[in-house]
Design a protein around this motif. Sequence first.
Motif, PDB file in Angstrom:
ATOM      1  N   UNK A  30     -25.591  22.239 -20.190  1.00 10.84           N
ATOM      2  CA  UNK A  30     -26.302  21.196 -21.056  1.00 10.84           C
ATOM      3  C   UNK A  30     -27.091  21.904 -22.087  1.00 10.84           C
ATOM      4  N   UNK A  31     -26.501  22.142 -23.307  1.00  9.51           N
ATOM      5  CA  UNK A  31     -27.072  22.348 -24.603  1.00  9.51           C
ATOM      6  C   UNK A  31     -27.838  21.248 -25.154  1.00  9.51           C
ATOM      7  N   UNK A  32     -29.216  21.422 -25.173  1.00 12.37           N
ATOM      8  CA  UNK A  32     -29.843  20.174 -25.694  1.00 12.37           C
ATOM      9  C   UNK A  32     -30.525  20.500 -27.306  1.00 12.37           C
ATOM     10  N   UNK A  87     -25.647  14.915 -33.523  1.00 16.54           N
ATOM     11  CA  UNK A  87     -24.887  14.443 -32.385  1.00 16.54           C
ATOM     12  C   UNK A  87     -25.312  14.872 -31.131  1.00 16.54           C
ATOM     13  N   UNK A  88     -26.227  14.694 -30.289  1.00 17.21           N
ATOM     14  CA  UNK A  88     -26.302  15.246 -29.158  1.00 17.21           C
ATOM     15  C   UNK A  88     -27.066  16.507 -28.768  1.00 17.21           C
ATOM     16  N   UNK A  89     -27.325  17.257 -29.855  1.00 21.17           N
ATOM     17  CA  UNK A  89     -28.096  18.296 -29.922  1.00 21.17           C
ATOM     18  C   UNK A  89     -29.053  18.255 -31.010  1.00 21.17           C
ATOM     19  N   UNK A  98      -9.566  16.354 -31.045  1.00 21.66           N
ATOM     20  CA  UNK A  98     -11.147  16.269 -30.683  1.00 21.66           C
ATOM     21  C   UNK A  98     -11.381  14.869 -30.077  1.00 21.66           C
ATOM     22  N   UNK A  99     -12.232  14.941 -29.175  1.00 28.00           N
ATOM     23  CA  UNK A  99     -12.627  13.607 -28.456  1.00 28.00           C
ATOM     24  C   UNK A  99     -14.305  13.574 -28.604  1.00 28.00           C
ATOM     25  N   UNK A 152     -20.906  13.055 -30.315  1.00 29.65           N
ATOM     26  CA  UNK A 152     -20.986  14.415 -29.889  1.00 29.65           C
ATOM     27  C   UNK A 152     -19.681  14.910 -29.296  1.00 29.65           C
ATOM     28  N   UNK A 153     -19.031  15.679 -29.522  1.00 29.90           N
ATOM     29  CA  UNK A 153     -17.431  16.139 -29.210  1.00 29.90           C
ATOM     30  C   UNK A 153     -17.487  16.607 -27.615  1.00 29.90           C
ATOM     31  N   UNK A 154     -16.603  15.907 -26.869  1.00 32.10           N
ATOM     32  CA  UNK A 154     -16.763  16.195 -25.320  1.00 32.10           C
ATOM     33  C   UNK A 154     -15.689  16.908 -24.946  1.00 32.10           C
TER      34      UNK A 154
END
Length: 146
Positions: free
Chosen positions: A5-7, A44-46, A135-136, A142-144
Amino acid sequence: MIPAKITLVTVAANSVPTLRAFYRSLGWPETDVSSDEYAVFKTAGVLLSIFPIAEALHEAGLESVSLPSEPSAFKGVTLSINVDSPEQVDANIHQVQVKGGKVLNGPSDAAWGGRTGHFMDPENNLWEVAWNPTAVFNEYGAMTSF
């Protein structure tokens, strides 16, 4: 087990005010803790933080580190901005150039089927803007997977 998990990504800076001004010029939103001594941007996410290199070395218990300063020097890390369309790659690379980033290449079609362009920020941190047709992204952007 250590969580995958990179935050937070921290860029050690010679000049926090210079990098802060650059990312602000791109329209990136800052958190309330941001200042010219330490800046944090919402992505987005980080979170992306800009931290003085001397303090980063001290916190890590390192005496010094040799960071290349020439524009062509690669520091070993590429930060990526993945977008929703090929046209967004073109628009973002153009915007980076207008804001003073050093465009290295592109935008151009990639051999793997996407579109990409690379730039460096004022302290020569390498960034890629890419569109990947497979890409999803989650609901937060955030890209999953890809």
